[in-house]
Design an enzyme around this catalytic site. Structure first.
Site, mmCIF file in Angstrom:
data_model
loop_
_atom_site.group_PDB
_atom_site.id
_atom_site.type_symbol
_atom_site.label_atom_id
_atom_site.label_comp_id
_atom_site.label_asym_id
_atom_site.label_seq_id
_atom_site.Cartn_x
_atom_site.Cartn_y
_atom_site.Cartn_z
ATOM 1 C CB THR A 97 2.373 -0.124 -2.863
ATOM 2 O OG1 THR A 97 1.432 -0.773 -1.716
ATOM 3 C CG2 THR A 97 3.888 -0.514 -2.488
ATOM 4 N NE ARG A 104 -7.376 9.016 2.501
ATOM 5 C CZ ARG A 104 -8.565 9.159 2.123
ATOM 6 N NH1 ARG A 104 -9.594 8.126 2.167
ATOM 7 N NH2 ARG A 104 -9.117 10.503 2.233
ATOM 8 C CB ALA A 138 -7.629 4.214 -2.363
ATOM 9 C CE1 TYR A 143 -2.051 7.353 -9.194
ATOM 10 C CE2 TYR A 143 -3.412 5.621 -9.696
ATOM 11 C CZ TYR A 143 -2.144 6.093 -9.350
ATOM 12 O OH TYR A 143 -1.604 5.056 -8.825
HETATM 13 C C1 LIG Z 1 -3.336 4.274 -3.342
HETATM 14 C C2 LIG Z 1 -2.390 4.464 -2.516
HETATM 15 C C3 LIG Z 1 -0.916 4.602 -3.000
HETATM 16 C C4 LIG Z 1 -2.778 5.911 -1.610
HETATM 17 O O1 LIG Z 1 -1.598 6.162 -0.828
HETATM 18 P P1 LIG Z 1 -2.045 7.103 0.510
HETATM 19 O O2 LIG Z 1 -0.766 7.504 1.204
HETATM 20 O O3 LIG Z 1 -2.822 6.184 1.279
HETATM 21 O O4 LIG Z 1 -2.876 8.217 0.168
HETATM 22 P P2 LIG Z 1 -2.955 9.918 0.369
HETATM 23 O O5 LIG Z 1 -3.098 9.793 2.106
HETATM 24 O O6 LIG Z 1 -1.670 10.509 0.002
HETATM 25 O O7 LIG Z 1 -4.225 10.309 -0.309
HETATM 26 C C5 LIG Z 1 -4.283 11.041 -1.429
HETATM 27 C C6 LIG Z 1 -5.676 11.062 -2.092
HETATM 28 O O8 LIG Z 1 -5.869 9.872 -2.348
HETATM 29 C C7 LIG Z 1 -7.305 9.556 -2.154
HETATM 30 N N1 LIG Z 1 -7.492 8.226 -1.231
HETATM 31 C C8 LIG Z 1 -6.458 7.660 -0.752
HETATM 32 N N2 LIG Z 1 -7.046 6.699 -0.120
HETATM 33 C C9 LIG Z 1 -8.393 6.691 -0.314
HETATM 34 C C10 LIG Z 1 -9.464 5.826 0.228
HETATM 35 N N3 LIG Z 1 -9.025 4.800 0.831
HETATM 36 N N4 LIG Z 1 -10.672 5.843 -0.307
HETATM 37 C C11 LIG Z 1 -10.907 6.956 -1.059
HETATM 38 N N5 LIG Z 1 -9.998 7.765 -1.431
HETATM 39 C C12 LIG Z 1 -8.784 7.696 -1.144
HETATM 40 C C13 LIG Z 1 -7.813 10.753 -1.614
HETATM 41 O O9 LIG Z 1 -8.471 11.596 -2.666
HETATM 42 C C14 LIG Z 1 -6.763 11.427 -0.903
HETATM 43 O O10 LIG Z 1 -6.841 12.593 -0.622
HETATM 44 P P3 LIG Z 1 -7.541 13.302 0.604
HETATM 45 O O11 LIG Z 1 -6.865 12.683 1.603
HETATM 46 O O12 LIG Z 1 -7.429 14.721 0.732
HETATM 47 O O13 LIG Z 1 -9.065 12.844 0.558
HETATM 48 C C15 LIG Z 1 -2.606 3.508 -1.290
HETATM 49 O O14 LIG Z 1 -3.990 3.268 -0.960
HETATM 50 C C16 LIG Z 1 -2.221 1.966 -1.613
HETATM 51 O O15 LIG Z 1 -0.935 1.636 -1.445
HETATM 52 N N6 LIG Z 1 -2.984 1.218 -2.015
HETATM 53 C C17 LIG Z 1 -2.631 -0.316 -2.486
HETATM 54 C C18 LIG Z 1 -1.972 -0.416 -3.607
HETATM 55 C C19 LIG Z 1 -2.547 0.397 -4.924
HETATM 56 O O16 LIG Z 1 -3.807 0.643 -5.076
HETATM 57 N N7 LIG Z 1 -1.531 1.143 -5.673
HETATM 58 C C20 LIG Z 1 -1.983 2.043 -6.823
HETATM 59 C C21 LIG Z 1 -1.911 1.045 -8.048
HETATM 60 S S1 LIG Z 1 -2.793 2.097 -9.310
#
Ligand SMILES: CC(C)(COP(=O)(O)OP(=O)(O)OC[C@H]1O[C@@H](n2cnc3c(N)ncnc32)[C@H](O)[C@@H]1OP(=O)(O)O)[C@@H](O)C(=O)NCCC(=O)NCCS
Length: 200
Positions: A97, A104, A138, A143
């Site tokens: 998380t 983003r 997201a 992944y």
């Molecule tokens: C999933 C999570 C960890 C991603 O973390 P983040 O720091 O926001 O992600 P990043 O900025 O490194 O993004 C990496 C890639 O993920 C994808 N991504 C991240 N957030 C996204 C969104 N809101 N919608 C679509 N794609 C998304 C994109 O492909 C992105 O690449 P890009 O920025 O070049 O388009 C975050 O959204 C989170 O904490 N979510 C809640 C908990 C969760 O779902 N955990 C995963 C359990 S399986």
């Protein structure tokens, strides 16, 4: 430990749509869980990522931005893993998380790459597994972009147990002579130091 517990509890409450009143109960349960997992080191590790904003944003103060858990082998695996069940002996990534206001910015990507890099160092297995709920766009995008493929998906009957359907995803890690060969291409400038292993 306590800031990681708080971050994970908020994330679980968000994903389960629980009212904020449940967060203190979640904190208690998450802390017990993390203490239990810490006892299984070095077969498992919890990584934490720190973010330091610029002067205007956060007075340049470092804050915990995200966390992820990695298990390297059977001894570090979870006693009752979610379905579809991953192979017990394979490296497994879970409980990722990123703090909501810091999403983003490439932090999740760095946590994932740091997990893979550590797995390459700690395990001889090159197949790494993780779960992703079908409704979570997201992480699913992240992944998929990182090279994970869906290998199995929960049957629709799982809905009868009041759980969301999940994908089991897998990636074959490249065999590297030098871990610094791992692709860390993303917004490096915003992340202070990727991830550090949380010391017991
Ligand atoms: C999933 C999570 C960890 C991603 O973390 P983040 O720091 O926001 O992600 P990043 O900025 O490194 O993004 C990496 C890639 O993920 C994808 N991504 C991240 N957030 C996204 C969104 N809101 N919608 C679509 N794609 C998304 C994109 O492909 C992105 O690449 P890009 O920025 O070049 O388009 C975050 O959204 C989170 O904490 N979510 C809640 C908990 C969760 O779902 N955990 C995963 C359990 S399986």
């Amino acid at each position: 430990m306590d800031v990681t517990v708080a971050l994970l509890s908020e994330s679980f409450a968000e994903s389960m749509l629980l009212p904020s009143g449940y967060v203190s109960l979640l904190r208690f349960l998450v802390k017990q869980y993390l203490i239990e997992r810490r006892g299984l080191m070095p077969h498992t590790a919890t990584l934490v990522g720190f973010y330091r904003g610029n002067e205007e944003e956060n007075e340049g103060v470092e804050q915990l931005a995200g966390t992820v858990e990695v298990s390297f082998n059977k001894r570090g695996s979870n006693a009752s893993p979610p379905t579809p069940t991953p192979p017990k002996n394979s490296p497994y990534i879970c409980n990722m998380t990123v703090k909501q206001p810091l999403r983003r910015r490439g932090i999740g990507w760095h946590l994932l790459k740091a997990s893979e890099e550590l797995i390459s160092q700690m395990s001889s297995s090159i197949e790494v597994y993780l779960h992703c709920r079908m409704i979570d766009a997201a992480p699913f995008n992240m992944y998929t972009k990182a090279g994970y493929d869906v290998v199995k998906t929960d049957s629709i009957l799982i809905l009868l147990t009041l759980q969301r359907r999940k994908h089991l995803m897998c990636k074959k890690l490249p065999v590297l002579k030098n871990p610094s060969e791992m692709d860390m291409s993303s917004s490096d400038e915003e992340v202070s130091s990727g991830a550090d292993i949380q010391k017991p």
